[in-house]
Design an enzyme around this catalytic site. Sequence first.
Site, PDB file in Angstrom:
ATOM      1  N   HIS A  88       4.536  11.060  -6.304  1.00  0.00           N
ATOM      2  CA  HIS A  88       3.159  10.920  -6.752  1.00  0.00           C
ATOM      3  C   HIS A  88       2.801   9.448  -6.885  1.00  0.00           C
ATOM      4  O   HIS A  88       3.676   8.589  -6.917  1.00  0.00           O
ATOM      5  CB  HIS A  88       2.917  11.639  -8.086  1.00  0.00           C
ATOM      6  N   GLU A 141      -3.870   3.835   1.157  1.00  0.00           N
ATOM      7  CA  GLU A 141      -4.244   4.042   2.554  1.00  0.00           C
ATOM      8  C   GLU A 141      -4.509   5.529   2.767  1.00  0.00           C
ATOM      9  O   GLU A 141      -3.626   6.353   2.526  1.00  0.00           O
ATOM     10  CB  GLU A 141      -3.116   3.575   3.469  1.00  0.00           C
ATOM     11  N   HIS A 173       0.830  -1.203   0.000  1.00  0.00           N
ATOM     12  CA  HIS A 173       0.000   0.000   0.000  1.00  0.00           C
ATOM     13  C   HIS A 173       0.864   1.251   0.000  1.00  0.00           C
ATOM     14  O   HIS A 173       2.060   1.185   0.199  1.00  0.00           O
ATOM     15  CB  HIS A 173      -0.970   0.011   1.191  1.00  0.00           C
ATOM     16  N   GLU A 175      -0.626  10.661 -11.172  1.00  0.00           N
ATOM     17  CA  GLU A 175      -0.313  10.593 -12.593  1.00  0.00           C
ATOM     18  C   GLU A 175      -1.244   9.602 -13.284  1.00  0.00           C
ATOM     19  O   GLU A 175      -1.496   8.516 -12.770  1.00  0.00           O
ATOM     20  CB  GLU A 175       1.137  10.146 -12.792  1.00  0.00           C
TER      21      GLU A 175
END
Length: 129
Positions: free
Chosen positions: A74, A55, A8, A116
């Site tokens: 990102h 998360e 995550h 992105e």
Amino acid sequence: MGDFTFNHFNYNVLDLERSLAFYKEALGLEPVEINDQPDFTIEYLGDGKSDFRLELTYLKDRSEPYDLGEQEYHLAFQTADIAAAHAAHEKMGCICFENKAMGIYFLEDPDGYWIEIIPDRSKPQTWPE
């Protein structure tokens, strides 16, 4: 030491409900797990296709926006139809940067994090007009 897999990525958010609504509308992410404690809530979102989760951490007593520094990081999502995705995100008003030469663009979430959007380069793509 080759037994690691992605699990995550975390973003801290100021308004959990606003962020949940954004990620559902913009990227189709759905809650898959929640950890609600007296001082914080952690909500994991999934795409329903991979095991990777986003998360979202909400600190219940936080009232000031997070300092995101220079935004030199990102999260990235791949799409099979960049033109349709771009049109939907343009309608939402969340596109913050485009690089037509590379065929990518970025969204900005309600807390200022950038996401992105890249095309699935194994499929024919048409860049939005």
